[in-house]
Scaffold this active site. Structure first.
Site, PDB file in Angstrom:
ATOM      1  N   CYS A  98       0.947  -1.491   3.251  1.00 17.01           N
ATOM      2  CA  CYS A  98      -0.155  -2.625   3.233  1.00 17.01           C
ATOM      3  C   CYS A  98      -0.615  -2.795   1.988  1.00 17.01           C
ATOM      4  CB  CYS A  98      -1.008  -2.649   4.256  1.00 17.01           C
ATOM      5  SG  CYS A  98      -1.781  -4.004   4.703  1.00 17.01           S
ATOM      6  N   HIS A 198       0.887  -0.483   9.860  1.00 17.15           N
ATOM      7  CA  HIS A 198       0.095   0.821   9.972  1.00 17.15           C
ATOM      8  C   HIS A 198      -0.572   0.880  11.316  1.00 17.15           C
ATOM      9  CE1 HIS A 198      -3.218  -1.554   6.983  1.00 17.15           C
ATOM     10  NE2 HIS A 198      -2.790  -2.357   7.973  1.00 17.15           N
TER      11      HIS A 198
HETATM   12  N1  GLN Z   1      -5.904  -6.649   0.846  1.00 20.78           N
HETATM   13  C1  GLN Z   1      -4.532  -6.985   1.374  1.00 20.78           C
HETATM   14  C2  GLN Z   1      -4.396  -8.117   2.137  1.00 20.78           C
HETATM   15  O1  GLN Z   1      -5.312  -8.673   3.057  1.00 20.78           O
HETATM   16  C3  GLN Z   1      -3.944  -5.701   2.189  1.00 20.78           C
HETATM   17  C4  GLN Z   1      -4.900  -5.429   3.389  1.00 20.78           C
HETATM   18  C5  GLN Z   1      -4.471  -4.030   3.989  1.00 20.78           C
HETATM   19  O2  GLN Z   1      -4.055  -3.232   3.339  1.00 20.78           O
HETATM   20  N2  GLN Z   1      -4.713  -4.160   5.303  1.00 20.78           N
HETATM   21  O3  GLN Z   1      -3.347  -8.912   2.123  1.00 20.78           O
END
Ligand code: GLN
Length: 249
Positions: A98, A198
């Site tokens: 992510c 995840h």
């Molecule tokens: N901050 C990033 C987004 O919202 C990744 C989010 C995350 O790792 N869950 O796209």
């Protein structure tokens, strides 16, 4: 076959890039190694710290909120880019989830700001208008000629698009994937894997954990081991539950 094996994991920004069971992914790798008598070493690498790519077989970077990504991105580029690139070129396994996945690419654009990424793979992420892409997800992945399913959970505002010729990790079966439009999820190149899945990815997909372990051991010992099978009843149940959630999602 090497008689005593050891997997050396490098955890990148374990305090900053760690949400939705990212730490659980590492514990899962540790247990699957130890249950097989494989030594497991974790080295933490945080802000300002450098590492020697020859000393690690599996690099891991988890997810993060936008603010966590902003906090680490410059440090990642300045103190770790060369080592991560060398580890990748040398065949080490690399899993980024992510927020970590987004930072593998050229950049992450949000709210008029551009966060520079590692530029290790040809992809870009943009926080476009529209809702966050949230929910259970299942993708079909073929790493070795025998397609398998990964099931997990995604929650991202950023939309990722791969450059031409860049290989996605898989094809979306249920859920949104990289951007909710092109049907691709994640990225893979050499032994690098980036994914939005995840919550917790590896305990729900034990086969991917074993793939990473075998790749890391091959990096360390020069030979890909045949891993001893484990009793995966609970893991299989977790996988099926995640897959059912994605089907009904
Ligand atoms: N901050 C990033 C987004 O919202 C990744 C989010 C995350 O790792 N869950 O796209």
């Amino acid at each position: 076959m090497v008689s005593s094996m050891k997997l050396r994991l490098l955890s990148l920004y374990p305090d900053q890039m760690n949400i939705y069971a990212d730490r659980g992914n590492i514990l899962f790798l540790q247990h699957r190694c130890e249950w097989r008598g494989i030594e497991f070493e974790v080295t933490r690498c945080g802000p300002g710290e450098r590492f020697d790519p020859a000393e690690h077989d599996l690099l891991y970077m988890g997810g993060g909120q936008d603010r966590d990504q902003k906090a680490v991105a410059r440090d990642l580029v300045e103190t770790k880019r060369d080592s991560v690139a060398r580890a990748k070129a040398d065949g080490a396994a690399l899993l980024a989830v992510c927020g970590g996945y987004q930072l593998l690419g050229e950049s992450y654009e949000l709210e008029g700001e551009t966060i520079e990424g590692l530029g290790l793979v040809d992809l870009k992420t943009v926080r476009e208008p529209g809702p966050r892409l949230i929910g259970p997800v299942a993708i079909e992945v073929d790493l070795d000629g025998s397609p398998k399913i990964l099931a997990g959970f995604e929650n991202h505002g950023g939309r990722t698009r791969l450059g031409n010729g860049t290989t996605p990790l898989g094809r979306v079966v249920h859920g949104h994937g990289n951007n909710g439009q092109d049907g691709f999820e994640g990225v893979r190149e050499d032994n690098l894997i980036g994914t939005y899945l995840h919550g917790p990815l590896l305990p729900k997909n034990a086969w991917l954990a074993d793939h990473l372990i075998a790749t890391g051991l091959e990096h360390h010992h020069g030979e890909r081991p045949e891993l001893e099978p484990l009793d995966d009843g609970l893991e299989e149940a977790a996988h099926q539950a995640a897959l059912t959630a994605a089907r009904n999602g």
